[in-house]
Design a protein around this motif. Sequence first.
Motif, PDB file in Angstrom:
ATOM      1  N   SER A 228      14.370  -1.624 -11.562  1.00  0.00           N
ATOM      2  CA  SER A 228      13.762  -0.289 -11.588  1.00  0.00           C
ATOM      3  C   SER A 228      12.491  -0.262 -10.738  1.00  0.00           C
ATOM      4  CB  SER A 228      13.456   0.102 -13.038  1.00  0.00           C
ATOM      5  OG  SER A 228      12.787   1.328 -13.090  1.00  0.00           O
ATOM      6  N   LEU A 229      11.692  -1.307 -10.841  1.00  0.00           N
ATOM      7  CA  LEU A 229      10.464  -1.386 -10.057  1.00  0.00           C
ATOM      8  C   LEU A 229      10.770  -1.413  -8.560  1.00  0.00           C
ATOM      9  CD1 LEU A 229       7.396  -1.705  -9.864  1.00  0.00           C
ATOM     10  CD2 LEU A 229       7.749  -4.184 -10.091  1.00  0.00           C
ATOM     11  N   ILE A 230      11.790  -2.146  -8.160  1.00  0.00           N
ATOM     12  CA  ILE A 230      12.178  -2.192  -6.748  1.00  0.00           C
ATOM     13  C   ILE A 230      12.493  -0.784  -6.247  1.00  0.00           C
ATOM     14  CG2 ILE A 230      13.984  -2.976  -5.142  1.00  0.00           C
ATOM     15  CD1 ILE A 230      14.063  -5.604  -6.820  1.00  0.00           C
ATOM     16  N   GLU A 231      13.229  -0.011  -7.045  1.00  0.00           N
ATOM     17  CA  GLU A 231      13.562   1.370  -6.674  1.00  0.00           C
ATOM     18  C   GLU A 231      12.312   2.237  -6.581  1.00  0.00           C
ATOM     19  OE1 GLU A 231      16.525   2.945  -9.324  1.00  0.00           O
ATOM     20  OE2 GLU A 231      17.903   1.272  -8.938  1.00  0.00           O
ATOM     21  N   ILE A 232      11.403   2.085  -7.537  1.00  0.00           N
ATOM     22  CA  ILE A 232      10.176   2.888  -7.557  1.00  0.00           C
ATOM     23  C   ILE A 232       9.312   2.589  -6.335  1.00  0.00           C
ATOM     24  CG2 ILE A 232       7.944   3.154  -8.754  1.00  0.00           C
ATOM     25  CD1 ILE A 232       9.600   2.845 -11.396  1.00  0.00           C
ATOM     26  N   VAL A 233       9.140   1.310  -6.033  1.00  0.00           N
ATOM     27  CA  VAL A 233       8.309   0.936  -4.889  1.00  0.00           C
ATOM     28  C   VAL A 233       8.940   1.439  -3.594  1.00  0.00           C
ATOM     29  CG1 VAL A 233       7.448  -1.032  -3.545  1.00  0.00           C
ATOM     30  CG2 VAL A 233       7.198  -1.020  -6.037  1.00  0.00           C
TER      31      VAL A 233
ATOM     32  N   MET B  92       4.971   2.210  11.458  1.00  0.00           N
ATOM     33  CA  MET B  92       5.160   0.786  11.664  1.00  0.00           C
ATOM     34  C   MET B  92       4.672  -0.025  10.462  1.00  0.00           C
ATOM     35  SD  MET B  92       6.179  -1.377  13.994  1.00  0.00           S
ATOM     36  CE  MET B  92       5.915  -2.928  14.744  1.00  0.00           C
ATOM     37  N   MET B  93       3.431   0.242  10.023  1.00  0.00           N
ATOM     38  CA  MET B  93       2.891  -0.484   8.873  1.00  0.00           C
ATOM     39  C   MET B  93       3.710  -0.209   7.618  1.00  0.00           C
ATOM     40  SD  MET B  93       0.831  -2.551   7.376  1.00  0.00           S
ATOM     41  CE  MET B  93      -0.602  -2.903   8.337  1.00  0.00           C
ATOM     42  N   LEU B  94       4.134   1.041   7.428  1.00  0.00           N
ATOM     43  CA  LEU B  94       4.923   1.378   6.241  1.00  0.00           C
ATOM     44  C   LEU B  94       6.229   0.597   6.197  1.00  0.00           C
ATOM     45  CD1 LEU B  94       4.477   5.197   5.673  1.00  0.00           C
ATOM     46  CD2 LEU B  94       4.117   3.372   4.019  1.00  0.00           C
ATOM     47  N   GLU B  95       6.896   0.480   7.330  1.00  0.00           N
ATOM     48  CA  GLU B  95       8.156  -0.276   7.360  1.00  0.00           C
ATOM     49  C   GLU B  95       7.914  -1.740   7.029  1.00  0.00           C
ATOM     50  OE1 GLU B  95      11.203   1.035   7.375  1.00  0.00           O
ATOM     51  OE2 GLU B  95      10.087   2.925   7.364  1.00  0.00           O
ATOM     52  N   SER B  96       6.815  -2.286   7.509  1.00  0.00           N
ATOM     53  CA  SER B  96       6.475  -3.676   7.196  1.00  0.00           C
ATOM     54  C   SER B  96       6.192  -3.832   5.708  1.00  0.00           C
ATOM     55  CB  SER B  96       5.253  -4.120   8.009  1.00  0.00           C
ATOM     56  OG  SER B  96       5.543  -4.130   9.381  1.00  0.00           O
ATOM     57  N   LEU B  97       5.406  -2.913   5.139  1.00  0.00           N
ATOM     58  CA  LEU B  97       5.106  -2.978   3.709  1.00  0.00           C
ATOM     59  C   LEU B  97       6.372  -2.850   2.868  1.00  0.00           C
ATOM     60  CD1 LEU B  97       1.817  -0.874   3.610  1.00  0.00           C
ATOM     61  CD2 LEU B  97       2.036  -3.309   3.040  1.00  0.00           C
ATOM     62  N   LYS B  98       7.234  -1.905   3.211  1.00  0.00           N
ATOM     63  CA  LYS B  98       8.484  -1.737   2.456  1.00  0.00           C
ATOM     64  C   LYS B  98       9.316  -3.013   2.506  1.00  0.00           C
ATOM     65  CE  LYS B  98      10.081   2.151   4.209  1.00  0.00           C
ATOM     66  NZ  LYS B  98      10.837   3.400   4.427  1.00  0.00           N
TER      67      LYS B  98
ATOM     68  N   GLN C 134       8.086   7.876   0.673  1.00  0.00           N
ATOM     69  CA  GLN C 134       7.506   9.221   0.651  1.00  0.00           C
ATOM     70  C   GLN C 134       6.184   9.297   1.422  1.00  0.00           C
ATOM     71  OE1 GLN C 134       7.036  10.553  -3.406  1.00  0.00           O
ATOM     72  NE2 GLN C 134       9.068   9.821  -3.966  1.00  0.00           N
ATOM     73  N   LEU C 135       5.596   8.141   1.710  1.00  0.00           N
ATOM     74  CA  LEU C 135       4.300   8.119   2.390  1.00  0.00           C
ATOM     75  C   LEU C 135       4.476   8.199   3.898  1.00  0.00           C
ATOM     76  CD1 LEU C 135       2.483   5.254   0.426  1.00  0.00           C
ATOM     77  CD2 LEU C 135       2.322   7.719   0.030  1.00  0.00           C
ATOM     78  N   SER C 136       3.454   8.716   4.541  1.00  0.00           N
ATOM     79  CA  SER C 136       3.411   8.731   6.005  1.00  0.00           C
ATOM     80  C   SER C 136       2.373   7.706   6.469  1.00  0.00           C
ATOM     81  CB  SER C 136       3.029  10.121   6.511  1.00  0.00           C
ATOM     82  OG  SER C 136       1.679  10.400   6.165  1.00  0.00           O
ATOM     83  N   GLU C 137       2.408   7.397   7.731  1.00  0.00           N
ATOM     84  CA  GLU C 137       1.392   6.491   8.286  1.00  0.00           C
ATOM     85  C   GLU C 137      -0.005   7.088   8.082  1.00  0.00           C
ATOM     86  OE1 GLU C 137       1.802   3.384   9.599  1.00  0.00           O
ATOM     87  OE2 GLU C 137       3.975   3.430   9.318  1.00  0.00           O
ATOM     88  N   GLU C 138      -0.103   8.410   8.144  1.00  0.00           N
ATOM     89  CA  GLU C 138      -1.390   9.074   7.926  1.00  0.00           C
ATOM     90  C   GLU C 138      -1.863   8.899   6.490  1.00  0.00           C
ATOM     91  OE1 GLU C 138       1.332  10.828   9.372  1.00  0.00           O
ATOM     92  OE2 GLU C 138       0.581  10.315  11.370  1.00  0.00           O
ATOM     93  N   ASP C 139      -0.913   8.892   5.542  1.00  0.00           N
ATOM     94  CA  ASP C 139      -1.274   8.682   4.137  1.00  0.00           C
ATOM     95  C   ASP C 139      -1.941   7.323   3.932  1.00  0.00           C
ATOM     96  OD1 ASP C 139      -0.267  11.151   3.207  1.00  0.00           O
ATOM     97  OD2 ASP C 139       1.746  10.298   2.924  1.00  0.00           O
ATOM     98  N   LEU C 140      -1.529   6.355   4.715  1.00  0.00           N
ATOM     99  CA  LEU C 140      -2.110   5.016   4.586  1.00  0.00           C
ATOM    100  C   LEU C 140      -3.588   4.994   4.932  1.00  0.00           C
ATOM    101  CD1 LEU C 140       0.660   2.721   6.123  1.00  0.00           C
ATOM    102  CD2 LEU C 140       0.231   3.224   3.708  1.00  0.00           C
TER     103      LEU C 140
END
Length: 148
Positions: free
Chosen positions: A89-94, A1-7, A100-106
């Motif tokens: 390019s930065l948009i693609e990198i971010v 959930m947090m990852l989708e918000s950050l993206k 690639q991250l998981s909620e656990e990675d956060l």
Amino acid sequence: MMLESLKSLYNRDLNKLKIEIESYQNEESIWKIDKNISNSGGNLCLHLIGNLSTYIGAELGNTGYIRQRDLEFSLKNIPKTELLKKIASLIEIVESTLSQLSEEDLEKDYPIEPLGYKMTTEYFLIHLFGHLGYHLGQINYHRRLLDI
């Protein structure tokens, strides 16, 4: 959930950065400074690119990017088209890195301590988003004041 918000939020504001740079009517104005404005819109843009390419791209995405922070503020007169390519390019990198991250990675510690103390990856990504918004506002203000 947090990852989708950050993206979603990073994508939104990095696209706003693109729109701000595109909106300069006079390309030379991107690099103007004034007695009370010490950083040009172009240098703030380069600073955001360097910052996020380092802390999201290199540290979390293993892109191999090597930051030259002093150049973010000393380079001048880079064509608008080149700045826009760097933003794209930065948009693609971010997007790629956050995907690639998981909620656990956060919840894990961020790999380095750029603020001088341990913090979770989630905390630092929120910090970086605030930094992006701060300088995005400065670029908008710069453009409205000095794009003559």
